[in-house]
Write an enzyme that holds these catalytic residues in place. Sequence first.
Site, mmCIF file in Angstrom:
data_model
loop_
_atom_site.group_PDB
_atom_site.id
_atom_site.type_symbol
_atom_site.label_atom_id
_atom_site.label_comp_id
_atom_site.label_asym_id
_atom_site.label_seq_id
_atom_site.Cartn_x
_atom_site.Cartn_y
_atom_site.Cartn_z
ATOM 1 N N ARG B 50 7.432 -1.207 -11.169
ATOM 2 C CA ARG B 50 8.897 -1.278 -11.239
ATOM 3 C C ARG B 50 9.386 -2.164 -10.101
ATOM 4 O O ARG B 50 9.693 -1.674 -9.002
ATOM 5 C CB ARG B 50 9.476 0.136 -11.173
ATOM 6 N N ASP B 52 11.404 -4.588 -7.563
ATOM 7 C CA ASP B 52 12.724 -4.498 -6.939
ATOM 8 C C ASP B 52 13.623 -5.665 -7.336
ATOM 9 O O ASP B 52 13.163 -6.657 -7.894
ATOM 10 C CB ASP B 52 12.571 -4.501 -5.414
ATOM 11 N N ARG B 198 5.713 -6.573 0.761
ATOM 12 C CA ARG B 198 6.751 -7.250 1.551
ATOM 13 C C ARG B 198 6.709 -6.828 3.020
ATOM 14 O O ARG B 198 7.025 -7.628 3.915
ATOM 15 C CB ARG B 198 8.126 -7.008 0.945
#
Lengths: 260, 260
Positions: B50, B52, B198
């Site tokens: 899923r 971002d 990230r």
Amino acid sequence: MPRYRLLVEYDGSPFNGWQRQDHGASVQGAIEAAAAKLCGEAVTLYAAGRTDAGVHATGQVAHLDLPRAYSGDTVRDAINFHLKPHPVAILAAEEAEEGFHARFSAIGRSYLYRILNRRSAPALDRNRVWWVTAALDEERMAEAATRLLGHHDFTSFRAGCCQARSPNKTLDRLEITRIGDEIQIVAEARSFLHHQVRNMVGTLKLVGDGKWSADDVSRILEARDRAQAGPTCPATGLILTGVVYPQPPGWVKHRDDGTA
Amino acid sequence: MPRYRLLVEYDGSPFNGWQRQDHGASVQGAIEAAAAKLCGEAVTLYAAGRTDAGVHATGQVAHLDLPRAYSGDTVRDAINFHLKPHPVAILAAEEAEEGFHARFSAIGRSYLYRILNRRSAPALDRNRVWWVTAALDEERMAEAATRLLGHHDFTSFRAGCCQARSPNKTLDRLEITRIGDEIQIVAEARSFLHHQVRNMVGTLKLVGDGKWSADDVSRILEARDRAQAGPTCPATGLILTGVVYPQPPGWVKHRDDGTA
């Protein structure tokens, strides 16, 4: 007045091409307006290749004269600052040698043409590729491309509005490779006729989908008749990747990706 | 009800992420609405990852149940037709084996993170890269990245909102290479914590610009403290490139670019 050469990257999508015009946005107009804000006077920009509407560049070269001397880094950073929010970036700037002319001094141009060859439309590379759904045989295309190499009269691949004095050009490289769903065509020559790359690609696409053979391409070239060749393919897939000069710009030694 | 699995590409820029929400556009919502137009009923889509807001995908995998049987090509083409003009493309669709679940059956995820490391802003890859102007030493980054490989408690690189039961993950690959002005980071694992890629990239960037060393990365990992690590880097540079299953989907044999 010191002369500067610029290495320029741009997304051609929102522009009506390189060349300044009375109506509509142009890459030239955007950079000239930014440079005028730096020096306080109107400036004129000259490019190695006046790309058409929708054509992109990662290695365009242009020059301009400024009324005062600045460091190359100042020219680059100040023009970039004033260019916002246009999708145009000056990658490098430096003072040019005596007599340098971005267009007339150039001895080589490199283009990349990208075809996305799959059933589904591009989601990430919209406006960056030509989307072709028919399965293309890149080996057939590569073989046919060799028929165009060398010195020829390229009238069959020349736009009606082309202003070149002669239709004779020497095509040094026309390589076709497939990477997954993408077919990449690299074209190199001292210079090209107007629409020459897009007309060659439009013709090779018809070889790739089985309509024409390599012999047809030879026949079309020899006919010296634009009506014999395939249609001009879309501007979206075309990128000016580099310009070559007898005296390489200083930025060439700083780049190792071969695009300048 | 037959179950279909989809291979999905999307530009994450205009979406508030994968997951359907009450307000704002989502990739899941766009595909569900298109699938509902195909079958005339509401459908629910489940994704392997899923992603971002702002994160892109070239190899996302999702599944959905449809009330009737269609060929995979029909599912792909009909959903693509109804998806316009969203920048989302179903690259392939096929009926899935019994018990297949896009998220729970997955045994591997691959991500690519792109850093544009140069002075000038991106003109062509805006919203596709993280633009970093400070010169990064990719060899330092690559050496430090090896400290994160293997099975660890990745609490230092985990988002506060992460819903995973355990902070323990096994990082199988974290490779860093430079291509011209671009630094590419490839990350592979069975699964990742929320923001793990990230947060790792945000930390490695601080190694690349000289603030931290490889030993600092080991110290940060061992601290199991999010506050010790670097900031979360922007979503724009992240692309979900592929998902691995024990029984490979039929489309894998059709692709030779290694992204699925």
